[in-house]
Scaffold this active site. Structure first.
Site, PDB file in Angstrom:
ATOM      1  CG  ASP A  34      -1.229   5.387  -3.417  1.00 25.86           C
ATOM      2  OD1 ASP A  34      -1.246   4.370  -4.127  1.00 25.86           O
ATOM      3  OD2 ASP A  34      -0.183   5.988  -3.110  1.00 25.86           O
ATOM      4  CD  GLU A 204       2.520  -1.004  -1.724  1.00 23.85           C
ATOM      5  OE1 GLU A 204       3.595  -0.740  -1.157  1.00 23.85           O
ATOM      6  OE2 GLU A 204       2.305  -0.764  -2.926  1.00 23.85           O
TER       7      GLU A 204
END
Length: 623
Positions: A34, A204
């Site tokens: 991420d 997401e």
């Protein structure tokens, strides 16, 4: 997302001509995911999630670099000990600078309902490496709104100074306004605080950036532990949408990595050079948390749409490490900008790849000993031991030969060719394998030293090996097989700057031959020389190949040093696809994924010397 909001520092040294992390992916050590990025002054920063089990995700590290090559780790920039309400699952940090301070937005506790404590928080520090401390004593967003789990936030500051946060899991995406204090939420003109912007396929990992007045929303699709994890995007003329899904731009490559997603983007300041920064899972890893950081070049079409991103495999070892390489016997270490192998009886090192058809290029040097050094490919079942693997090996030896062999826990020589090889001299090697056809090139990348047919092994990992010798390896690259596909430029109409003589016109660069001499090249002594080819119609293009002076038998010092390749659908509006600043090789390979009717080669620096003439023996365009 990238922000350049701190006081100006020294000019960034970002390498504007890279096609990927030229010193190798992953570009940092350890399991991380991420990544979000920022540019603070003269330094690039990457803030990732620590990829461990939820209970172990109690801290965040950061990495900084002034050149996108050498990275410094900054551990524990934020920990749960400095956030009273956070206990675990600290995810997806998003950095931004404003008001003379550094802000870091993060998610924590992975809340599953509105009765749980957690969500998106904000921490603040006086320097980019922290330590960051909680700014509120509570989550900034601690509830579900419009079905969006409060995770995976990205902060974007528009040109008018308005700050926005994009976030959301569980298949829903929201955008909120941040007030000027950066720690409270504003409202939209209709009085609402949370605006849903969920595009089709969204899961997401929101990411927002702006280019040429257009807003790009990127997000992740698929399951985060699965091979289908990927990145798609939408474009809009407004920071709040609407956002309609356009296409997937990054997905797994079964030859390179899986689970590629949750990205951010870097724009090298002052340029239109963009990189996508993301995490991916090595092919041999099955643990969902075993994720690594990578980046590759991101190109745009003339209409602003994003071309599909290709995960490229390169390593020039200029970062002083060999991340991603796994040694089996012998001694291997990155040193002096090369991958050095001590003398051993069959020591080998491999990348976690699984290529079937490919071209594998590398600089190979036998540094001592009378044995050989070279490249291994289509390798499986590696272990410590001289011939403890299955696959193939192509090597060079100061005993005076180039050799190719098949290995199946024993050695079978397929072919050997005499060649003078000097200890300490570097040779450019290329192995091209297409199905059962295997070709080995050394020095001359136009004519193979060895060509055999062997169908024993179809795919596997790529690496390097020494036998009864010490060796050094550099500038390795693995990509589509050179010479395969259809050369769309062959015998197509070509124009260019004034040739050196009438027999050296632009048509010679598309005639399909590299015979050497002055009768088979495009030569132009004009400053800023260029060569243009009309493919006849807009065609899908997978790679460019350029045969320079050395390919035609001339001195390597006459190889084109700096150039660009651009494409156009109409011959008027051009999109740059390739930029090279320091070429020294005879034939260059440029994998791409784009389309166009016209291809233009623009020369910036024609040679390695003061010689002004450009020499192009062949410009090939494959589709």
């Amino acid at each position: 997302m990238l922000l350049l909001l701190t006081p100006a520092g020294p000019a960034l040294a970002g390498p504007a001509d890279q096609t990927t992390a030229e010193s190798g992916n992953p570009f940092t050590d350890g399991w991380y995911a991420d990544p979000d990025v920022a540019v603070y002054g003269s330094t690039y920063w990457v803030f990732p999630t620590t990829s461990k089990t939820y209970g172990e995700q109690t801290y965040l590290d950061a990495f900084s670099s002034t050149d996108l090559v050498n990275w410094t780790k900054h551990p524990n920039v934020l920990t749960t000990a400095r956030v009273s309400w956070a206990s675990y699952a600290m995810w997806a940090p998003a950095p931004v600078y404003r008001n003379g301070r550094y802000y870091l937005y993060f998610a924590a506790n992975d809340i599953q309902n509105n009765s749980a404590l957690g969500g998106i928080g904000v921490a603040v520090a006086d320097q980019p490496q922290g330590p960051y401390s909680d700014a509120l004593g509570r989550p900034l967003i601690g509830q579900f709104h419009n079905g969006a789990q409060p995770i995976d936030q990205d902060v974007f500051i528009d040109d008018d100074g308005q700050a926005y946060m994009y976030y959301g899991g569980w298949g829903h995406a929201n955008v909120v306004k941040l007030n000027a204090d950066m720690i409270s939420l504003g409202t939209f003109s209709d009085g609402s605080t949370y605006k849903e912007i969920t595009p089709s396929g969204y899961v997401e990992g929101s990411q927002m950036f702006k280019r040429n007045g257009k807003y790009y929303l990127m997000w992740s699709e698929g399951g985060w532990t699965g091979p289908d994890y990927s990145v798609s995007y939408a474009m809009s003329t407004s920071p709040t949408g609407p956002f309609t899904r356009l296409a997937k731009v990054l997905a797994q490559d079964p030859a390179v990595a899986r689970g590629s997603g949750h990205n951010s983007v870097i724009n090298v300041p002052g340029t239109d050079v963009w990189y996508i920064v993301y995490h991916r899972r090595p092919l041999s890893e099955t643990d969902g948390n075993h994720r690594q950081l990578a980046y590759d070049r991101m190109y745009f079409n003339a209409d602003g749409t994003i071309q599909p991103v290709t995960m490229r495999v390169k390593d020039d070892f200029n970062d002083g490490n060999a991340l991603g390489w796994h040694a089996y016997g012998g001694s291997f270490a990155a040193s002096g900008g090369r991958y050095q192998a001590g003398s051993s009886l069959g020591g080998k090192a491999l990348l976690d790849t699984n290529f079937a058809d490919f071209s594998y290029d590398a600089d190979v040097t036998v540094t001592s000993g009378g044995g050989d050094a070279g490249l291994i490919f289509r390798v499986k079942q590696p272990a410590v031991g001289t011939d403890s693997y299955t696959g193939y090996y192509a090597g060079i030896s100061p005993a005076g030969r180039v050799v190719l062999g098949r290995v199946n826990n024993n050695w079978t020589q397929l072919q050997a060719t005499a060649m003078t090889v000097t200890v300490g001299t570097t040779y450019r090697m290329r192995v091209t394998a297409v199905g059962p056809s295997i070709k080995v090139y050394v020095g001359d990348l136009a004519t193979p030293k060895i060509a055999v047919t062997d169908a024993t092994f179809a795919s596997g990992a790529n690496g390097v090996r020494v036998f009864n010798a010490a060796g050094a390896f550099d500038n390795m690259a693995i990509g589509p097989a050179v010479g395969t596909g259809t050369n769309l430029a062959l015998n197509r109409p070509a124009t260019g700057t004034t040739p050196c003589v009438a027999t050296e016109g632009p048509e010679k660069a598309v005639n399909g031959t590299v015979n050497g001499g002055n009768t088979d090249k495009f030569c132009s002594a004009v400053a800023g020389a260029w060569l243009r080819v009309d493919l006849g119609a807009t065609r899908a293009i997978t790679r460019f190949e350029v045969a320079h002076a050395q390919a035609g038998g001339e001195s390597a010092s006459f190889n084109t040093r700096a150039y660009t390749i651009s494409v156009s659908n109409d011959g008027t509006t051009w999109t740059q696809a390739v930029a090279v600043t320091n070429n020294t090789t005879a034939t260059t390979l440029h994998p791409v994924a784009l389309s166009g009717r016209y291809v233009r080669l623009n020369i910036t620096t024609p040679t390695q010397t003061t010689e002004i003439a450009t020499r192009i023996y062949e410009l090939r365009v494959f589709g």
